[in-house]
Design an enzyme around this catalytic site. Structure first.
Site, PDB file in Angstrom:
ATOM      1  CG  HIS A 275      -0.314   0.045   2.533  1.00  0.00           C
ATOM      2  ND1 HIS A 275       0.238   1.192   3.074  1.00  0.00           N
ATOM      3  CD2 HIS A 275      -0.130  -0.919   3.477  1.00  0.00           C
ATOM      4  CE1 HIS A 275       0.724   0.943   4.272  1.00  0.00           C
ATOM      5  NE2 HIS A 275       0.521  -0.344   4.542  1.00  0.00           N
ATOM      6  CB  CYS A 292       1.450  -3.602   5.015  1.00  0.00           C
ATOM      7  SG  CYS A 292      -0.189  -4.075   5.647  1.00  0.00           S
TER       8      CYS A 292
END
Length: 439
Positions: A275, A292
């Site tokens: 992301h 992430c």
């Protein structure tokens, strides 16, 4: 006019951080600006210019100064930052300041650019005799900011200094079908994501990006451990930024963590994404996510626009292993492995249940009566053949191979099915530790 630096940090701390950021890539020694010690990156070879005893910028009034070159004023923010470092090392601080001002104007949230500009501004009045002299006063959050920015600068510079040789590719990419157009690979040790394109002439490196991983590093095992998982994963969707919190930036590509092998290993957690970052910053420190992989918003947009909505492989490993052209499939593990896949395919098309079961580990085969019944039913309906075989691996677990393929519908099947298997090596044998349908 010198633009005002917009930052919550004090001018003194800004300068300290800038000194440290530059120090991460440009070493000061014996009264000279020098590039990082490297046969491929030296002042004489790449920087140009003559080192001086101290960095002092020209005053506002005076003769014209050399303007920043085009590569310092155009291109990606990272390439422009590197060009600024090179100008500093080449003893062209006025041109470096011009480039830094341009970069902070176009990307006012790029902290490293701000810090380098602050350092250069300080040099207008006080020669910089050494790096980090003012950093001793930094405490608390400022000291932490200093540390992480130094790490980011070091990793960005290392990625440029240690460029891969033309044609070299990761040995983790063993075999790709033409249906897979791109592969992503994350080298956590370098905070770098590499984009490869699979075209008519084979695999080639297209671009690479600076990324951040988990606050606690890599090798995720349990939910909430703030680690990024290691392994071979695949994108499953593309999320609209309007549906996400601001911290995810310009969007997100979910990954299929935990996959079938992760579940066998008892790994927990979910919501692992590739992301962007919050709008208030251009990039995040190397270790700064909850598990992430995060990258600059403009990098994520450029990357996601190249990829299909799902099924792009992403290899996440501590350190990629690069090999010369033609050797990707020549390694011993790969050559020993492929006959086992062929053995499984033969047993599958012949509906040979005993031969198939011999190719599974205790955890990979049927776990109970219901699973065994489903296994028998599946074996009894062999496919017409196989297509789109891909083989990928990573080097942070015991020897593993991730195999994805399409089973072509046979007489008793209504449609093709995509399967994925996780093979592990035990001695001289390869067996399936986990498997499952993709769709």
């Amino acid at each position: 006019m010198i633009p005002k630096i917009d930052s919550p940090l004090t001018r003194r701390t800004l300068t300290s951080l800038a000194l440290a950021a530059v120090a991460a890539g440009i070493a000061y020694g014996s009264g000279h600006w020098q590039a990082l010690a490297s046969s491929s990156w030296s002042p004489a070879h790449l920087m140009g210019g003559t080192p001086s005893a101290a960095l002092t910028l020209a005053p506002d009034a005076g003769p014209a100064v050399k303007r920043a070159p085009v590569d310092a004023l155009a291109g990606s923010p990272e390439s422009r930052l590197i060009a600024i470092y090179r100008l500093i090392a080449a003893n062209e601080p006025d041109a470096a300041l011009q480039a830094a001002e341009a970069l902070t104007r176009s990307h006012p949230n790029f902290r490293l650019a701000q810090l380098v500009q602050a350092d250069l501004l300080s040099a207008r009045t006080t020669p910089l005799q050494k790096f980090g002299a003012a950093a001793a006063a930094a405490e608390g959050k400022a000291a932490n900011d200093l540390s992480v920015l130094r790490d980011e600068a070091r990793l960005r510079l290392a990625a440029i200094k240690e460029r891969q040789k033309p044609g070299w590719l990761p040995s983790e990419i063993v075999l790709l079908p033409g249906s897979i157009k791109h592969v992503l690979a994350v080298d956590a040790s370098r905070s770098r994501l590499y984009l490869f394109q699979n075209g008519p002439d084979g695999l080639s490196l297209v671009e690479d990006f600076y990324v951040s991983v988990g606050k606690q590093g890599v090798d995720k095992f349990v939910e909430g451990d703030q680690k990024t998982p290691l392994g071979v994963y695949f994108t499953t969707d593309r999320l609209d930024p309007r549906s996400l919190e601001d911290r995810f930036g310009s969007g997100a590509l979910p990954l299929n963590y935990p996959n079938a092998y992760d579940k066998v290993r008892g790994r927990t957690g979910s919501g692992i994404l590739l992301h962007g970052v919050t709008a208030s910053t251009y990039s995040r420190p190397p270790l700064d996510s909850d598990g992430c992989v995060a990258m600059a918003n403009e990098d994520l947009l450029r990357l996601s626009n190249m990829l299909p909505q799902r099924d792009t492989p992403i290899i996440i490993t501590k350190k990629l292993t690069w090999v010369p052209p033609g050797e990707q499939q020549a390694n011993k593990a790969a050559s020993n492995f492929m006959p086992w896949v062929q053995r499984w395919q033969k047993a599958r098309t012949m509906a040979d249940q005993n031969a198939l079961q011999a190719l599974y580990t205790e955890t990979g085969g049927p776990a109970d009566g219901a699973a065994e019944l489903r296994f028998k039913q599946r074996v009894a309906s062999p496919p017409a053949g196989f297509a789109d075989l891909s083989v990928l691996t990573w080097h942070d677990d015991k020897e593993m191979m991730v195999v994805t393929f399409k089973e072509l519908a046979g007489p008793a099947q209504k449609r093709d099915r995509v399967m994925r298997q996780y093979w592990s090596r035990s001695g001289d044998e390869w067996k399936i530790a986990a498997e499952g349908p993709v769709r």
